[in-house]
Design a protein around this motif. Structure first.
Motif, PDB file in Angstrom:
ATOM      1  N   ASP A 196      42.010 110.122 107.547  1.00 20.38           N
ATOM      2  CA  ASP A 196      40.824 110.145 107.858  1.00 20.38           C
ATOM      3  C   ASP A 196      39.867 109.130 107.779  1.00 20.38           C
ATOM      4  O   ASP A 196      38.983 108.887 108.477  1.00 20.38           O
ATOM      5  CB  ASP A 196      40.294 111.440 107.112  1.00 20.38           C
ATOM      6  CG  ASP A 196      40.753 112.867 107.703  1.00 20.38           C
ATOM      7  OD1 ASP A 196      40.739 112.966 108.892  1.00 20.38           O
ATOM      8  OD2 ASP A 196      41.226 113.545 106.749  1.00 20.38           O
ATOM      9  N   TRP A 197      40.241 108.352 106.628  1.00 21.87           N
ATOM     10  CA  TRP A 197      39.207 107.110 106.273  1.00 21.87           C
ATOM     11  C   TRP A 197      39.807 106.019 107.553  1.00 21.87           C
ATOM     12  O   TRP A 197      39.004 105.345 108.156  1.00 21.87           O
ATOM     13  CB  TRP A 197      39.706 106.344 104.778  1.00 21.87           C
ATOM     14  CG  TRP A 197      39.414 104.944 104.862  1.00 21.87           C
ATOM     15  CD1 TRP A 197      38.020 104.659 104.377  1.00 21.87           C
ATOM     16  CD2 TRP A 197      40.075 103.738 105.144  1.00 21.87           C
ATOM     17  NE1 TRP A 197      38.014 103.186 104.433  1.00 21.87           N
ATOM     18  CE2 TRP A 197      39.353 102.835 104.913  1.00 21.87           C
ATOM     19  CE3 TRP A 197      41.459 103.673 105.424  1.00 21.87           C
ATOM     20  CZ2 TRP A 197      39.590 101.433 104.980  1.00 21.87           C
ATOM     21  CZ3 TRP A 197      41.901 102.394 105.645  1.00 21.87           C
ATOM     22  CH2 TRP A 197      41.087 101.297 105.090  1.00 21.87           C
ATOM     23  N   LEU A 198      40.932 105.944 108.047  1.00 23.13           N
ATOM     24  CA  LEU A 198      41.149 104.928 108.961  1.00 23.13           C
ATOM     25  C   LEU A 198      40.655 105.583 110.168  1.00 23.13           C
ATOM     26  O   LEU A 198      40.250 104.732 110.873  1.00 23.13           O
ATOM     27  CB  LEU A 198      42.816 104.948 109.247  1.00 23.13           C
ATOM     28  CG  LEU A 198      43.287 104.350 110.074  1.00 23.13           C
ATOM     29  CD1 LEU A 198      43.049 102.448 109.895  1.00 23.13           C
ATOM     30  CD2 LEU A 198      44.992 104.299 110.046  1.00 23.13           C
ATOM     31  N   ALA A 199      40.611 106.726 110.570  1.00 24.60           N
ATOM     32  CA  ALA A 199      40.003 107.199 111.697  1.00 24.60           C
ATOM     33  C   ALA A 199      38.237 107.068 111.612  1.00 24.60           C
ATOM     34  O   ALA A 199      37.933 106.849 112.747  1.00 24.60           O
ATOM     35  CB  ALA A 199      40.082 108.794 111.649  1.00 24.60           C
ATOM     36  N   GLY A 246      35.302 104.885 115.787  1.00 22.24           N
ATOM     37  CA  GLY A 246      34.133 105.351 116.125  1.00 22.24           C
ATOM     38  C   GLY A 246      34.131 106.877 116.354  1.00 22.24           C
ATOM     39  O   GLY A 246      34.946 107.620 115.850  1.00 22.24           O
ATOM     40  N   GLU A 247      32.849 107.203 116.572  1.00 24.18           N
ATOM     41  CA  GLU A 247      32.322 108.657 116.470  1.00 24.18           C
ATOM     42  C   GLU A 247      33.132 109.442 117.593  1.00 24.18           C
ATOM     43  O   GLU A 247      33.365 108.986 118.767  1.00 24.18           O
ATOM     44  CB  GLU A 247      30.891 108.957 116.806  1.00 24.18           C
ATOM     45  CG  GLU A 247      30.570 110.343 116.676  1.00 24.18           C
ATOM     46  CD  GLU A 247      28.788 110.599 116.873  1.00 24.18           C
ATOM     47  OE1 GLU A 247      28.507 111.347 116.876  1.00 24.18           O
ATOM     48  OE2 GLU A 247      28.495 109.281 117.102  1.00 24.18           O
ATOM     49  N   GLY A 248      33.821 110.546 117.026  1.00 23.81           N
ATOM     50  CA  GLY A 248      34.497 111.449 118.033  1.00 23.81           C
ATOM     51  C   GLY A 248      35.092 112.590 117.143  1.00 23.81           C
ATOM     52  O   GLY A 248      34.943 112.824 116.064  1.00 23.81           O
ATOM     53  N   GLU A 249      35.699 113.315 117.929  1.00 23.92           N
ATOM     54  CA  GLU A 249      36.576 114.742 117.532  1.00 23.92           C
ATOM     55  C   GLU A 249      37.783 114.298 116.779  1.00 23.92           C
ATOM     56  O   GLU A 249      38.721 113.433 117.690  1.00 23.92           O
ATOM     57  CB  GLU A 249      36.609 115.490 118.488  1.00 23.92           C
ATOM     58  CG  GLU A 249      37.444 116.693 118.004  1.00 23.92           C
ATOM     59  CD  GLU A 249      37.630 118.099 119.113  1.00 23.92           C
ATOM     60  OE1 GLU A 249      38.146 118.980 118.702  1.00 23.92           O
ATOM     61  OE2 GLU A 249      36.593 117.963 120.269  1.00 23.92           O
ATOM     62  N   VAL A 250      37.928 114.661 115.695  1.00 25.63           N
ATOM     63  CA  VAL A 250      39.253 114.314 114.992  1.00 25.63           C
ATOM     64  C   VAL A 250      40.092 115.594 114.675  1.00 25.63           C
ATOM     65  O   VAL A 250      39.631 116.731 114.247  1.00 25.63           O
ATOM     66  CB  VAL A 250      38.948 113.546 113.437  1.00 25.63           C
ATOM     67  CG1 VAL A 250      40.235 113.031 113.016  1.00 25.63           C
ATOM     68  CG2 VAL A 250      38.121 112.371 113.847  1.00 25.63           C
ATOM     69  N   LYS A 268      38.719  95.691 123.737  1.00 21.61           N
ATOM     70  CA  LYS A 268      38.280  94.667 123.126  1.00 21.61           C
ATOM     71  C   LYS A 268      37.429  95.111 121.885  1.00 21.61           C
ATOM     72  O   LYS A 268      37.274  94.632 120.701  1.00 21.61           O
ATOM     73  CB  LYS A 268      37.431  93.453 123.742  1.00 21.61           C
ATOM     74  CG  LYS A 268      36.925  92.584 122.917  1.00 21.61           C
ATOM     75  CD  LYS A 268      36.363  91.390 123.881  1.00 21.61           C
ATOM     76  CE  LYS A 268      36.010  90.355 123.250  1.00 21.61           C
ATOM     77  NZ  LYS A 268      35.162  89.382 124.092  1.00 21.61           N
ATOM     78  N   THR A 269      36.490  96.234 122.169  1.00 21.70           N
ATOM     79  CA  THR A 269      35.531  96.846 121.519  1.00 21.70           C
ATOM     80  C   THR A 269      36.104  97.780 120.388  1.00 21.70           C
ATOM     81  O   THR A 269      35.742  97.389 119.141  1.00 21.70           O
ATOM     82  CB  THR A 269      34.502  97.781 122.487  1.00 21.70           C
ATOM     83  OG1 THR A 269      33.954  97.093 123.224  1.00 21.70           O
ATOM     84  CG2 THR A 269      33.493  98.413 121.298  1.00 21.70           C
ATOM     85  N   LEU A 270      37.387  98.225 120.445  1.00 25.48           N
ATOM     86  CA  LEU A 270      38.048  99.127 119.697  1.00 25.48           C
ATOM     87  C   LEU A 270      38.686  98.106 118.822  1.00 25.48           C
ATOM     88  O   LEU A 270      38.670  98.278 117.358  1.00 25.48           O
ATOM     89  CB  LEU A 270      39.083  99.786 120.225  1.00 25.48           C
ATOM     90  CG  LEU A 270      39.880 100.700 119.254  1.00 25.48           C
ATOM     91  CD1 LEU A 270      38.965 101.617 118.567  1.00 25.48           C
ATOM     92  CD2 LEU A 270      41.191 101.418 119.888  1.00 25.48           C
ATOM     93  N   THR A 271      39.138  97.099 119.205  1.00 24.57           N
ATOM     94  CA  THR A 271      39.900  96.133 117.963  1.00 24.57           C
ATOM     95  C   THR A 271      38.780  95.468 117.208  1.00 24.57           C
ATOM     96  O   THR A 271      39.196  95.248 115.633  1.00 24.57           O
ATOM     97  CB  THR A 271      40.681  94.806 118.715  1.00 24.57           C
ATOM     98  OG1 THR A 271      39.496  94.108 119.870  1.00 24.57           O
ATOM     99  CG2 THR A 271      41.805  95.465 119.510  1.00 24.57           C
ATOM    100  N   GLN A 272      37.693  95.226 117.622  1.00 23.57           N
ATOM    101  CA  GLN A 272      36.564  94.822 116.775  1.00 23.57           C
ATOM    102  C   GLN A 272      36.285  95.771 115.575  1.00 23.57           C
ATOM    103  O   GLN A 272      35.827  95.450 114.559  1.00 23.57           O
ATOM    104  CB  GLN A 272      35.255  94.393 117.681  1.00 23.57           C
ATOM    105  CG  GLN A 272      35.669  93.044 118.445  1.00 23.57           C
ATOM    106  CD  GLN A 272      35.962  91.826 117.723  1.00 23.57           C
ATOM    107  OE1 GLN A 272      35.449  91.526 116.830  1.00 23.57           O
ATOM    108  NE2 GLN A 272      37.041  90.962 118.152  1.00 23.57           N
ATOM    109  N   ARG A 273      35.882  97.040 116.064  1.00 23.12           N
ATOM    110  CA  ARG A 273      35.729  97.887 115.199  1.00 23.12           C
ATOM    111  C   ARG A 273      36.766  98.201 113.946  1.00 23.12           C
ATOM    112  O   ARG A 273      36.500  98.124 112.984  1.00 23.12           O
ATOM    113  CB  ARG A 273      35.634  99.282 115.844  1.00 23.12           C
ATOM    114  CG  ARG A 273      34.303  99.529 116.745  1.00 23.12           C
ATOM    115  CD  ARG A 273      34.565 101.040 117.381  1.00 23.12           C
ATOM    116  NE  ARG A 273      33.299 101.146 118.272  1.00 23.12           N
ATOM    117  CZ  ARG A 273      33.111 102.192 119.163  1.00 23.12           C
ATOM    118  NH1 ARG A 273      34.047 103.167 119.079  1.00 23.12           N
ATOM    119  NH2 ARG A 273      31.918 102.163 119.910  1.00 23.12           N
TER     120      ARG A 273
END
Length: 261
Positions: free
Chosen positions: A112-115, A119-123, A149-154
């Motif tokens: 859950d920490w990794l999630a 970014g914000e979303g349903e887990v 690219k945005t996801l990798t930066q996050r």
């Protein structure tokens, strides 16, 4: 606080019945001479350097995410670093506890920490444990799709990494909305799961290739880099459970053995 009371709180944080059948979790070294637990050291890997650190810091208990005792030992030899580490811990009456896959599975645990970093979303849980809301792996459906690219930066920001490994699908510009993730090695958790991106520590070459050919991106951060950042969170949770009488620290010697040069 005595050791049994501390163990009770650790098991409440990550119940051992949530661990995988193959795992070796719980109290792995129960010292001959029990002492009150005043100092706890948190680590991912219990290496000899971490053991020496625990001795120098006069720790009473090491909470090691990965179990140092995993396979049966036929003998202990001081010329072997692994054996020597176990011997040092026993000689110094330091208890060792491992939560490993129980801490992965529990809600609020490592996955859950990794999630939280994508970014914000349903887990949701990838591999639910029957009769529980917990399980291995997570699937995040992002509220707003993003470019890879945005996801990798996050992910790099969340894990505190300068670099990671990325395998892009053929349609590299296609927005990412679903991210399947699993701390450590996620291949088994991803079986039968379709997602725009798979995020984990390590996967084999052929599994990465199959994922990209199937239209999914793959982000690999190295095994323990997907786990280590959770230790401060665990420290806060454990500190709240145990109260002010116990000092909890994160190892300064624990580090991923793989470095990019």
């Amino acid at each position: 606080m005595n050791l049994p009371s501390v163990i009770e709180q650790l098991e409440a944080i990550a119940p051992l019945n949530l661990a995988e059948d193959w795992d070796n979790v719980g109290l792995l070294i129960n010292p001959l001479h029990l002492r009150d637990v005043k100092k706890i050291l948190l680590t991912i890997d219990l290496t000899e350097a971490v053991a020496d650190e625990a001795i120098a810091r006069d720790a009473d208990l090491i909470v090691a995410y990965h179990p140092i005792l995993f396979r049966p030992a036929n003998r202990l030899n001081a010329s072997n670093a692994y054996d020597r580490t176990v011997m040092k811990l026993i000689q110094n009456n330091i208890a060792v506890y491992s939560p490993h896959t129980a801490l992965d599975a529990v809600i609020g645990g490592v996955n859950d920490w990794l999630a939280d970093g994508v970014g914000e979303g349903e887990v949701s849980v990838l591999r639910p444990i029957p009769g529980s809301d917990a399980g291995q792996g997570r699937l995040v459906e992002l509220k707003t799709p993003v470019k890879i690219k945005t996801l990798t930066q996050r992910v790099k920001k969340h894990l505190g990494l300068k670099n990671l490994r990325l395998a892009e699908a053929a349609e590299a510009d296609r927005p990412v909305q679903t991210v399947a993730l699993c701390a450590g090695a996620g291949t088994d958790a991803f079986k039968g799961v379709t997602a725009d991106c798979y995020l984990t520590g390590e996967m084999s070459h052929h599994n990465v290739l199959a994922a990209t050919l199937g239209g999914s991106h793959v982000i690999l951060c190295e095994h323990t880099n997907t786990e280590r950042g959770y230790l401060p969170t665990l420290g806060r949770i454990l500190g709240k459970a145990l109260g002010a009488g116990v000092e909890i620290g994160v190892s300064a010697k624990d580090a991923d053995p793989l470095q990019i040069h």
